[in-house]
Design an enzyme around this catalytic site. Structure first.
Site, short mmCIF file in Angstrom:
data_model
loop_
_atom_site.label_atom_id
_atom_site.label_comp_id
_atom_site.label_asym_id
_atom_site.label_seq_id
_atom_site.Cartn_x
_atom_site.Cartn_y
_atom_site.Cartn_z
N ALA A 1 -1.10 -2.16 14.21
CA ALA A 1 -2.31 -1.74 14.95
C ALA A 1 -3.41 -2.75 14.67
O ALA A 1 -4.51 -2.41 14.24
CB ALA A 1 -2.72 -0.32 14.56
N HIS B 1 -7.74 -7.95 10.82
CA HIS B 1 -6.47 -8.53 10.42
C HIS B 1 -6.41 -10.01 10.80
O HIS B 1 -5.93 -10.84 10.03
CB HIS B 1 -5.30 -7.82 11.13
N GLN C 1 2.90 5.30 0.66
CA GLN C 1 1.48 5.36 0.32
C GLN C 1 0.73 6.45 1.07
O GLN C 1 -0.49 6.56 0.95
CB GLN C 1 0.81 4.01 0.57
N GLN D 1 -8.05 -1.01 -3.26
CA GLN D 1 -6.71 -1.58 -3.11
C GLN D 1 -6.66 -3.01 -3.62
O GLN D 1 -5.70 -3.42 -4.27
CB GLN D 1 -6.28 -1.53 -1.65
N SER E 1 -10.93 -0.96 11.63
CA SER E 1 -9.82 -0.24 10.99
C SER E 1 -8.86 0.22 12.06
O SER E 1 -9.27 0.60 13.17
CB SER E 1 -10.36 0.97 10.22
N SER E 2 -7.58 0.21 11.72
CA SER E 2 -6.58 0.71 12.66
C SER E 2 -6.81 2.17 12.99
O SER E 2 -6.52 2.64 14.10
CB SER E 2 -5.18 0.52 12.07
#
Length: 282
Positions: A32, A37, A61, A153, A185-186
């Site tokens: 996505a 990205h 996750q 993360q 964000s996806s």
């Protein structure tokens, strides 16, 4: 652009590049894809001879089965974007290839996984650690790229690489934002039009807090004022808003200009959970 759908196929492809000692950059994703990205891809291409992008929605996750089942998957559009950016290799592993048996081991990142995302998503960082370890061991890149938007993360992955002596350099790329400040964000794809407008709240709150802190105002009072503002948005349901050490994610009770601090937030907008962060001082 080469597409490898199995571990064996990917290793064979990358071995051909290693013969010529070419530097391999790696961008792990769950698909996505958006400009955030692609900023990682651009960063990789600027320092690497070969850029590898993986697309894999990692079930380990997700502690919420609904979140996993509704995670956007746009593989054809993703491949088109990567082709346009000049990516050399795309790794599209199946769940069966990456996890031929269900992993028994778990990972513990100590206090780093007991706060913020770790507190609200138990087991999340163990799943992240396992899949990132597998991908780094399979790709064996010289450098791997991650986004600052997932601040915790990043800290977990840096600990993983250090503690396991994985021979890779971790590069962190600044958060990409929409024109109105919303972090790319996806999960934004799941927002309705009304929710998309409400989602601007996250960046607005982070900026409000940053301005107040730099002006010398008390953090606890600033946080309370921010919570009051959030409650005025009917579509928002906040999970956390904290001032933390940028590297350890340790919560701070007061602003200290001599420390490297960040503001972090997690908030549901409707049924979509969004996270964001903003450095206060660098």
């Amino acid at each position: 652009m080469k597409i490898a759908r199995t571990i064996r196929e990917l290793k064979t492809t990358l071995d051909s590049y290693r013969i010529d000692n070419q530097i391999i950059g790696f961008v792990p994703t769950m698909g996505a894809l958006h400009q955030g990205h692609l900023s990682l891809v651009i960063a990789s291409k600027s320092v690497s001879d070969i850029t590898v992008v993986s697309i894999f929605v990692n079930p380990l996750q997700f502690n919420n089965i609904v979140d996993f089942s509704t995670y956007p998957q746009t593989i054809e559009a993703d491949l088109s974007l990567l082709q346009e950016e000049g990516v050399d290799v795309v790794f599209l592993p199946s769940k069966e290839d990456l996890y031929p048996t269900k992993p028994v081991m778990t990972m513990n990142f100590g206090s780093l996984e007991q706060v913020l995302e770790g507190a609200f998503r138990p087991g999340h960082f163990s799943g992240v650690g396992i899949v990132v370890s597998k991908l780094l061991n399979i790709v064996k890149p010289e450098v791997a790229f991650f986004g600052q938007k997932d601040l915790q993360q990043v800290a977990v992955i840096k600990m993983l690489v250090q503690d396991l002596s994985i021979d890779v350099k971790i590069e962190v790329v600044p958060t990409m934002r929409e024109d109105d400040g919303l972090a790319m964000s996806s999960r934004n794809l799941r927002l309705t039009s009304d929710e998309r407008v409400s989602a601007r709240l996250l960046y607005r709150i982070l900026n409000f807090c940053k301005i107040e802190l730099i002006a010398g105002n008390d953090w606890l009072q600033t946080r309370q004022d921010a919570l009051t503002l959030i409650k005025q948005e009917p579509l928002a349901r906040m999970e956390y808003l904290e001032l933390v050490d940028t590297y350890t994610l340790e919560s701070q009770s007061a602003y200290d200009a001599t420390k490297t601090l960040s503001l972090v937030i997690a908030c549901f907008i409707g049924e979509v959970r969004l996270i964001d962060n903003l450095p206060v001082n660098l």
